[in-house]
Design an enzyme around this catalytic site. Structure first.
Site, PDB file in Angstrom:
ATOM      1  N   ALA A  19       0.859  -1.199   0.000  1.00  0.00           N
ATOM      2  CA  ALA A  19       0.000   0.000   0.000  1.00  0.00           C
ATOM      3  C   ALA A  19       0.886   1.237   0.000  1.00  0.00           C
ATOM      4  O   ALA A  19       1.941   1.259   0.647  1.00  0.00           O
ATOM      5  CB  ALA A  19      -0.894  -0.005   1.236  1.00  0.00           C
ATOM      6  N   LYS A  20       0.467   2.271  -0.717  1.00  0.00           N
ATOM      7  CA  LYS A  20       1.246   3.507  -0.720  1.00  0.00           C
ATOM      8  C   LYS A  20       0.717   4.368   0.426  1.00  0.00           C
ATOM      9  O   LYS A  20      -0.190   5.180   0.241  1.00  0.00           O
ATOM     10  CB  LYS A  20       1.116   4.212  -2.078  1.00  0.00           C
ATOM     11  N   CYS A  21       1.287   4.132   1.608  1.00  0.00           N
ATOM     12  CA  CYS A  21       0.815   4.865   2.792  1.00  0.00           C
ATOM     13  C   CYS A  21       1.991   5.566   3.459  1.00  0.00           C
ATOM     14  O   CYS A  21       3.127   5.091   3.418  1.00  0.00           O
ATOM     15  CB  CYS A  21       0.107   3.920   3.765  1.00  0.00           C
TER      16      CYS A  21
END
Ligand SMILES: *Cc1c(COP(=O)(O)O)cnc(C)c1O
Length: 365
Positions: free
Chosen positions: A203-205
């Site tokens: 996830a791009k978090c």
């Protein structure tokens, strides 16, 4: 219409945009992520209403309650993509639909609502339209777009928030490499890992980045440019960098990259490189690569090139690698022909100087 996929954006133009002369001065040498356009997009979400209040408004600080959930539990995701100036003065984006899809996938992992693709893509074309003068005309420059979303609900209980703010800001950026492409030096972290199986690695978090900063700082302290993270289970296989994927070129021309098993961010540049390599008839393998294979291969001549890739730098050659107790160089520390060939091919499609057989480039202005 509230809650559906379609919202009209209300445009509130800045009353005091940056004057043209000042803008030109800012854009002459913008660096990365320091200069911002006059406007931003905001869209709100509440469980009870769905998505509402889509706006293009003057870029300004966002009032945030100290008990806003994001400040405590880091429910936040983001994206990164670029808008490019075409030779005839128009503006294009590259695979923005893939960013929209990944934004939804990241939202799923962080227990956040899905922003419909129409709103994600609409926010980009609305902002770029209003701030079109901020898209660099310099052939190596671009307008970096940063969509992000966070939990804005005022609540300290631990559960997915009921309210979110989606926001898009834009930043003109110059050439990543000034004075030619320079190979980077990698630091393999033996202390820190980035993502475990079942975690948030795909996830791009923001949280992934928060966890990577101390390792990146260690890399800099050791005189390296970037940190390389290993798998958390065996500490043997190469995952990726803090914000870029990694590729290896073997002496028989094969291109190898670690597989997407959930601990690696599925880069759109990574996917584009794989597509271009396959189309060029190059053998491609998505499989685990151990540090030993990399290190011994660099010494024996089996691994002839290594490069990192991501939206910001596109493709960065890796010239040298260091870790606690060892160091090695790749391809004599020079950028290799496969790396540079793939870079040229990709940049030419992104910039519109080569034909785009994949439908990756979309004209927005
Ligand atoms: C964004 C990102 C990448 C690169 O993805 P692109 O879509 O190619 O820009 C690679 N790794 C991490 C950890 C990232 O956050």
């Amino acid at each position: 219409m509230a809650g559906g996929d379609h919202l009209d954006f209300e445009i509130r133009p800045a009353s005091q945009p940056v004057p043209a002369v000042e803008r030109a001065a800012l854009m002459a040498n913008p660096g990365f992520g320091r200069v911002f356009t006059d406007h931003m997009v905001t869209i709100r979400y509440a469980d009870t209403k769905g998505w509402y209040d889509a706006r293009v408004e003057p870029r300004a600080p966002i009032p945030l309650d100290p008990a806003a959930a994001v400040l405590h539990y880091a429910q936040e995701i983001f994206e990164g993509l670029k808008a490019y100036r075409t030779a005839d003065g128009g503006v294009t984006t590259f695979r923005a639909d893939a960013n929209a899809r990944r934004f939804r996938d990241s939202a799923t992992r962080l227990a956040m609502p899905h922003l419909p693709d129409e709103l994600f893509l609409g926010s980009i074309s609305e902002l770029v339209t209003v701030d079109r003068d901020w898209v660099p005309t310099d052939p190596e420059g671009s307008l970096y777009l940063r969509p992000f979303m966070f939990a804005s609900e005022v609540f300290l209980g631990v559960r997915p928030a009921n309210e979110y703010l989606y926001c898009l800001v834009a930043s003109p950026v110059g050439a990543y490499f000034t004075g030619g492409v320079k190979p980077a030096t990698m630091w393999i972290s033996a202390e820190y890992t980035r993502a475990a199986p079942g975690g948030t690695g795909a996830a791009k978090c923001g949280g992934n980045y928060a966890a990577s900063l101390v390792a990146q700082a260690e890399a800099i302290e050791q005189g390296c440019d970037q940190v390389v993270f290993l798998d958390t289970v065996e500490q043997r296989y190469i995952d990726e960098l803090g914000g870029m994927n990694i590729f290896f070129v073997l002496d028989d021309g094969t291109l190898v990259t670690p597989p997407l098993t959930g601990t690696i961010l599925p880069g759109i540049t990574r996917d584009s490189v794989l597509t271009l390599a396959r189309a060029g008839g190059r053998p491609v393998e998505e499989r685990p690569v151990s540090v030993d294979e990399w290190r011994e291969g660099a010494a024996s001549g089996r691994v002839v090139e290594t490069f990192a890739c991501g939206t910001a730098a596109v493709i960065t050659p890796v010239g040298a690698v260091r870790s606690r107790g060892y160091a090695f160089t790749i391809g004599g520390g020079q950028p290799g022909p496969v790396t540079m060939g793939l870079r040229e091919r990709l940049v030419a499609i992104q910039r519109g100087s080569a034909e785009d057989p994949y439908g990756w480039v979309k004209r927005i202005l």
